[in-house]
Design an enzyme around this catalytic site. Structure first.
Site, PDB file in Angstrom:
ATOM      1  N   HIS A  55       0.845  -1.182   0.000  1.00 12.78           N
ATOM      2  CA  HIS A  55       0.000   0.000   0.000  1.00 12.78           C
ATOM      3  C   HIS A  55       0.882   1.233   0.000  1.00 12.78           C
ATOM      4  CE1 HIS A  55      -2.983   2.968   1.363  1.00 12.78           C
ATOM      5  NE2 HIS A  55      -3.891   2.138   0.883  1.00 12.78           N
ATOM      6  N   ASP A  64      -7.967  -5.022  -0.297  1.00 12.56           N
ATOM      7  CA  ASP A  64      -8.493  -5.677  -1.496  1.00 12.56           C
ATOM      8  C   ASP A  64      -8.259  -7.188  -1.511  1.00 12.56           C
ATOM      9  OD1 ASP A  64      -9.270  -3.209  -2.794  1.00 12.56           O
ATOM     10  OD2 ASP A  64      -7.139  -2.840  -3.090  1.00 12.56           O
TER      11      ASP A  64
END
Length: 427
Positions: free
Chosen positions: A315, A373
């Site tokens: 991320h 996700d």
């Protein structure tokens, strides 16, 4: 308030700039007058070290894996609050004080969920098979023409009406966008159902308001399904100044209608490097195919000469485990225990990928942990949500955050039109 000194080694000039004390996180240097005072501007591709606004909505501590909504840890959010409670928290600053307030706000959203019949006609212009995100961004932009009075808002009541209206209608727009994309008849909202249940109803029902009929009778939308989707929405409600939120603020800075700014945010979210990543994760798990192939694909991800990379890991901000990913994984395990069965093969592949990555120096050195996700697609599939709706689900969850962000920007008397500089390297 402290200062930081910038020294021009070519001229010997010194310039002092104020340091801003944030309530959380590192200090910030106020470089807003940098160019005016020095005839120099900063260069920060991707704005990884640049704050473009002040905000009180959400806070991310990437080093320690922490996410707060209005000062409340996201783990506590999903434990204590329904999604509609979170929406109220973000757009008003206060969560419902009791069950009565919670029900009243949910009911208000249900009554606002119907679309103007003229707006519904726009869906007939879209071709079958079009991606729901394309339909959705167009429909939200068109929504501004039906509620043009939100272009000029004078008091808090105006702001609240604008936000509540689109938070309510976005579920209907997503359901209509999807059903249109597959050529299915549209199902209108049912105000007797809660906000989240109503969305599932509009996705699944047949004309006449009936759900799928089996030999045992009409299929029900279970409370467990509603609870699971509610938590997924809540986990996506806001996330600082990410690409789509920054897009919403940038477009709003021109003075455009708030729904047009949000439409731009939907387009930004669509990209596979942002909200579209959960679709890609599921596709990749299918590509891996079997848990015995995990090591081979991990090796491909570590090979610098191979373009393959693992989706759902890493991320831009988090340098430790994404707290939303922890919550999503816990939700997956809880649903399995309570009777909503995940795809066993894909779930096994995902868990093996996570196990390998968390114990591999390559991933640990690069802070490549699972993000939100990674498991969300597996859960959404178990909830019978079609893959092409994964990103629109993200839109529903993020809508309260976008509304809060656009309201915060418009209300700020010091906000300016976004106008970054460029490092010109041409002729």
């Amino acid at each position: 308030m402290g200062t930081i000194t910038l020294i021009n080694n070519e001229t010997g000039e010194k310039f002092d700039f104020n340091l801003i004390e944030c309530t959380r996180g590192p200090k910030a240097v106020d470089f807003s007058k940098l160019f005016e005072r020095t005839n120099i501007f900063s260069y920060d591709p991707g704005y990884g070290s640049t704050a473009g606004c002040e905000s009180t909505i959400s806070y991310i501590d990437g080093k320690n894996g922490q996410l707060l909504y209005k000062g409340i840890p996201v783990e506590e959010i999903v434990e204590k609050y329904k999604f509609t409670d979170v929406a109220k928290l973000l757009i008003t600053g206060e969560a419902p004080k009791n069950e009565q307030e919670s029900k009243e706000f949910d009911l208000e959203l249900r009554h606002r969920s119907f679309l103007h019949e003229g707006l519904i006609n726009i869906f007939s212009a879209f071709p079958d098979g079009g991606h729901p995100m394309a339909n959705l961004s167009s429909a939200v932009a068109a929504l501004s023409t039906f509620h043009f009075d939100h272009k000029e808002m004078d008091d808090e009541g105006d702001y609240q009406t604008m936000a509540r209206r689109i938070i309510a209608k976005i579920t209907t727009l997503v359901a209509f966008s999807y059903r249109n994309s597959i050529g299915a008849p549209l199902i209108y909202p049912d105000v007797s159902r809660s906000y989240v249940e109503n969305f599932l109803y509009m996705l699944r029902a047949y004309p006449g308001g009936k759900l799928k009929y089996t030999l045992k009778g009409e299929e029900e939308i279970s409370a467990l399904e509603v609870e699971a989707l509610d938590k997924i929405f809540a986990l996506h409600a806001d996330h600082g100044q990410n690409a789509s939120t920054t897009t919403v603020r940038n477009v709003a800075s021109t003075g455009v209608h708030p729904y047009a700014a949000i439409s731009a945010g939907i387009n930004a979210l669509w990209g596979p490097a942002h909200g579209g990543a959960n679709e890609k994760v599921l596709v990749q798990l299918e590509q891996i195919g079997d848990v015995k192939n995990v090591d081979k694909f991990v090796a491909k991800a570590k090979d610098k000469s191979d373009p393959f990379r693992l989706m759902g890991f890493g991320h831009r901000v988090y340098k430790s485990y994404d707290p939303r990913a922890k919550a999503i994984k816990a939700l997956k395990d809880e649903l399995n225990k309570k009777g909503i069965t995940m795809n066993a093969r894909l779930s096994e592949i995902a868990e093996k990928l996570e196990e390998v990555a968390l114990n591999d120096d390559y991933f640990k050195e690069r802070n490549l942990y699972p993000n939100v996700d990674f498991y969300s697609g597996i859960i959404l599939t178990a909830l019978k949500i079609p893959v092409q709706l994964f990103t629109p689900i993200f839109v529903i969850g993020r809508m309260p955050g976008w509304c809060a962000q656009v309201m915060e920007h418009i209300k700020n008397p010091h906000a300016r039109i976004t106008r970054p500089r460029q490092v010109y390297l041409g002729k």
